[in-house]
Design a protein around this motif. Structure first.
Motif, short mmCIF file in Angstrom:
data_model
loop_
_atom_site.label_atom_id
_atom_site.label_comp_id
_atom_site.label_asym_id
_atom_site.label_seq_id
_atom_site.Cartn_x
_atom_site.Cartn_y
_atom_site.Cartn_z
N PRO A 11 98.61 47.97 32.92
CA PRO A 11 99.96 47.31 33.54
C PRO A 11 101.16 48.02 33.88
O PRO A 11 101.71 48.63 32.84
CB PRO A 11 100.30 45.86 33.31
CG PRO A 11 98.97 46.21 32.56
CD PRO A 11 98.58 47.37 31.77
N VAL A 12 101.17 48.70 34.87
CA VAL A 12 102.59 49.21 35.15
C VAL A 12 103.22 49.12 36.77
O VAL A 12 102.36 48.05 37.54
CB VAL A 12 102.51 50.99 35.60
CG1 VAL A 12 101.81 51.80 34.61
CG2 VAL A 12 100.70 50.76 36.64
N THR A 13 104.75 48.96 36.25
CA THR A 13 105.54 49.26 37.82
C THR A 13 105.63 50.46 38.50
O THR A 13 106.19 51.34 37.98
CB THR A 13 106.80 48.37 37.50
OG1 THR A 13 106.61 47.34 36.46
CG2 THR A 13 107.43 47.91 38.86
N THR B 222 106.38 51.56 32.71
CA THR B 222 104.94 51.43 31.20
C THR B 222 105.75 49.49 30.63
O THR B 222 107.64 49.53 30.85
CB THR B 222 104.69 52.16 31.00
OG1 THR B 222 106.31 52.26 29.57
CG2 THR B 222 103.89 52.71 31.13
N GLU B 223 104.90 49.26 30.15
CA GLU B 223 105.16 47.99 29.26
C GLU B 223 106.94 48.09 28.55
O GLU B 223 107.43 47.20 28.16
CB GLU B 223 104.32 46.83 28.99
CG GLU B 223 103.76 46.58 30.06
CD GLU B 223 102.05 45.55 29.78
OE1 GLU B 223 101.62 44.46 30.14
OE2 GLU B 223 101.57 45.96 28.71
N ASP C 154 105.08 44.49 42.10
CA ASP C 154 105.35 43.80 40.98
C ASP C 154 104.51 44.96 39.84
O ASP C 154 104.14 45.85 39.92
CB ASP C 154 104.54 43.10 41.28
CG ASP C 154 105.13 41.75 41.94
OD1 ASP C 154 106.11 41.70 41.75
OD2 ASP C 154 104.37 40.96 42.59
N ARG C 155 103.95 44.05 38.84
CA ARG C 155 103.45 44.76 37.56
C ARG C 155 102.52 44.90 37.83
O ARG C 155 101.46 43.82 38.18
CB ARG C 155 103.32 44.15 36.09
CG ARG C 155 102.60 45.19 34.52
CD ARG C 155 103.63 44.55 33.33
NE ARG C 155 104.80 44.46 33.17
CZ ARG C 155 105.18 45.86 33.40
NH1 ARG C 155 105.11 47.30 33.00
NH2 ARG C 155 107.13 46.30 33.01
#
Length: 679
Positions: A544-546, A478-479, A619-620
């Protein structure tokens, strides 16, 4: 059966109204199973097992202290407290001693001093039993309490005393027996964790009833505990372990082990229940045989990995109870290879006793409840020694293990697992054993991975309560820097060629964390072909996650490593350990390595000091999308070449390999990949 002493007879007569089951002698294995045709090899096999048990007892015996009720073993402390640890260091080795003591005496010529050693072991454990149960004594274990580890060991002890009664129970005086029984009875009213621990209450109460210490309420308690256990049954002898919500080796060395021991020792009181547990064990072992590689190893998976060859405990009991359909020669080969696999590894600590770990000493892998005596629950694995040397188990011609009979897959719907064999190794494809909220404290990586293969094991992540390791898994970052892995999971499809399951990445907000509910829903399809697996993940990210998808963790004995990037793949090779390879097909934009190649960071691999894991990184991302990759591990460079995607329309794929040929897959989950060849 010898006549009862007058005092014991009067006690039994007085308690008859409390539905006490009177003592009995049960039929010996030789009288209820087909005799074997004696062979030199069979007798040697029996003596081999006996010798291995004695060799494990010898370093323990050097630590015996007169008057003590514990063995001063070196190892990690548990969260259960000193009384539980002292009892565990006594009760679990005592189970090993019981298996050895009840075995047939060795020849004085072949094994000088064996008779004296047997006497020493039996006398020390009897004296320790008295010392540990003396109220207020300097070595007393103390009474049981709600949800205490003590009653786990007490239940085991109740079985142990009935394995070798002539050496461990009968020689005690009436006063000493009363004392031991009074101590066991402190578990009569205590609370048990809602999982296989109910068996401890059953075996304690049944032992008390058998020996004249029962109460009128005991039968109702036994029935209630059995009711709760049987509610955990999901089919064919497979049980979801209560609050733990997992399907792992506790099915072998807890549910089916304790169930068969109850049927053997006390089943005449309820023949229908006894037969039910025997039939469940019969069905279970038909599935369970597929867990063992040609080497004898089973995949490291689930809780209490440090019990090692404890995993084979059920097999010996199914033979003892005549409730297995498997060839006896196959069972002997399987059990012996598993035992010898571990005993040949460096699994011993500096006292010569068993250490915490898997194929070597690795104490960080321990659960919170593990302590220096914990590994000796492996003693259950000596159940074949309960069979006399004349039994057909020892003399039947050897039969190939399932893993030696060519590549195949075996589906276990009740457990949500597929066991596949490839090149003699065995792999668990995990579609349904989930990581419950309570199991996070033991390390999610014990259940959260896509696949668990023998010869490879996996990496751990610490602190266990909050971390996921990357190999053989899809994780998110996570961010704010947190990492989440697989948690709850639901199997949707299972076959000999693929599985499909639904799950989510993330966790609820807690007071300690940021006020965000992290949620990434995933539908996953897994297909396999020889040493390869194909992973297709359809995701829907609420934030948003990677994404990171790890390949197999390559266990390394040293830092000798050759990395390669060829044809869309990236791999690592070791001259002796073989290789690990990842081939991303969709959704990933970069690659990285999770590895330990020196002592600059702590060891993480379960079975090796060093490791290397290829990791594909996205990517995110947010919203909906696809992640697709192929993963391989093995020692054949030809098999490790890249696949070419010859066709990838929605629902129909064709992959082509330079040495493995075509791999045709049809399924509604498959997306249309970009129309360009890979490899």
């Amino acid at each position: 059966m010898p006549p009862l002493a007058r005092r014991q007879f009067l006690r039994l007569a007085a308690l008859a109204g409390a539905s006490v089951t009177l003592p009995r002698t049960f039929a010996t294995a030789a009288s209820i199973t087909p005799p074997g045709e004696p062979t030199v090899a069979g007798l040697a096999a029996y003596r081999h097992w006996q010798t291995q048990a004695r060799r494990l007892l010898e370093p323990l015996s050097r630590l015996f202290r007169p008057g003590y009720a514990s063995i001063n073993l070196i190892g990690p402390a548990s969260a259960n407290g000193a009384p539980a640890e002292r009892l565990e260091s006594f009760a679990r080795p005592m189970l090993l001693a019981a298996h050895y003591l009840q075995s047939e005496p060795e020849s004085a010529t072949a094994t000088p001093g064996a008779a004296a050693f047997r006497d020493q072991v039996a006398r020390w454990f009897r004296a320790g039993l008295v010392a540990g149960t003396t109220p207020g004594g300097p070595h007393a274990w103390g009474p049981d309490a709600n949800y205490h580890q003590l009653h786990v060991e007490m239940g085991l002890l109740a079985i142990t005393l009935q394995i070798a009664p002539e050496q461990l129970w009968n020689p005690l005086s009436s006063h000493e027996k009363d004392q031991v029984a009074a101590w066991l009875a402190t578990a009569r009213h205590t609370g048990y964790v809602d999982n296989n621990h109910y068996f401890m209450g059953i075996h304690i109460l049944e032992f008390l009833r058998r020996h004249g210490y029962g109460r009128p309420t005991d039968p109702a308690l036994v029935d209630e505990y059995f009711h709760r256990l049987e509610m955990m049954h999901r089919g064919n002898g497979w049980f979801q372990d209560g609050i733990n919500q997992a399907f792992d080796y506790y099915n072998a060395y807890a549910f089916n082990f304790y169930g068969l021991w109850w049927a053997r020792l006390h089943g005449e009181a309820n023949p229908d229940r006894a037969q039910r547990w025997r039939e469940w064990a019969r069905s279970f072992t038909l599935d369970y045989q597929h867990f063992f590689a040609a080497s004898g190893e089973h995949p490291a998976f689930g809780r209490s990995i440090t019990y090692r060859f404890n995993s084979i405990a059920t097999f010996g009991l199914t033979v003892l109870e005549n409730c297995t359909a498997l060839p006896l020669g196959r069972l002997r080969r399987l059990c012996t290879r598993n035992l010898d696999f571990f005993l040949a590894k460096p699994i011993y600590q500096e006292q010569g006793c068993l250490s915490v770990g898997w194929t070597d000493r690795f104490e960080p892998s321990a659960e919170l409840y593990s302590c220096p005596g914990s590994p000796y629950w492996a003693a259950k694995g000596f159940s074949p020694l309960l069979l006399p040397s004349s039994h057909a188990f020892w003399h039947a011609p050897e039969d190939a293990l399932a893993s030696e009979q060519g590549d195949h897959a075996h589906v276990i719907p009740a457990a949500g697992l597929v066991l596949r064999s490839t090149g003699g190794e065995v792999e668990i494809i995990n579609a349904g054993s989930q990581v419950s909220h309570t199991n996070l404290r033991y390390g999610a990586w014990k259940w959260s991975k896509t696949a668990y293969r023998t010869g490879r094991s996996f990496t751990c992540a610490f602190p266990a309560q909050t971390e996921w390791s990357l190999d053989s898994a899809l994780t998110i970052g996570t961010e704010d820097g947190r990492i989440f892995g697989r948690h709850s999971t639901m199997p949707l499809e299972m076959s000999e060629s693929h599985v499909l399951y639904s799950w989510a990445l993330g966790y609820a907000w807690t007071a300690e964390g940021p006020p965000i509910q992290t949620n990434v829903g995933v539908d996953t399809g897994i297909w396999w072909h020889q040493g390869w697996i194909l992973q297709v993940h359809r995701f829907e990210a609420m934030q948003p996650v990677t994404f990171r998808l790890g390949g197999y963790a390559l266990p390394l004995p040293d830092s000798s490593l050759d990395r390669q990037a060829v044809g869309g793949t990236f791999s690592a090779w070791h001259p002796r350990a073989g290789g690990t390879l990842l081939q991303p097909l969709a959704g990933f934009t970069s690659q990285e390595w999770d590895e330990r190649l020196d002592d600059s960071k702590p060891r993480a691999h379960l079975s090796s000091p060093f490791h290397a894991t290829p990791v594909a990184v996205s990517d995110r991302l947010t919203g909906r999308g696809w992640l697709v990759a192929l993963a391989w591990t093995g020692d054949d460079p030809a098999a490790a070449q890249a696949w070419r995607v010859a066709q990838s329309s929605a629902g129909v794929w064709q992959l082509v390999h330079p040495s493995l040929g075509q791999w045709n897959i049809a399924h509604s989950l498959l997306p249309a990949l970009n129309a360009h060849p890979v490899g």
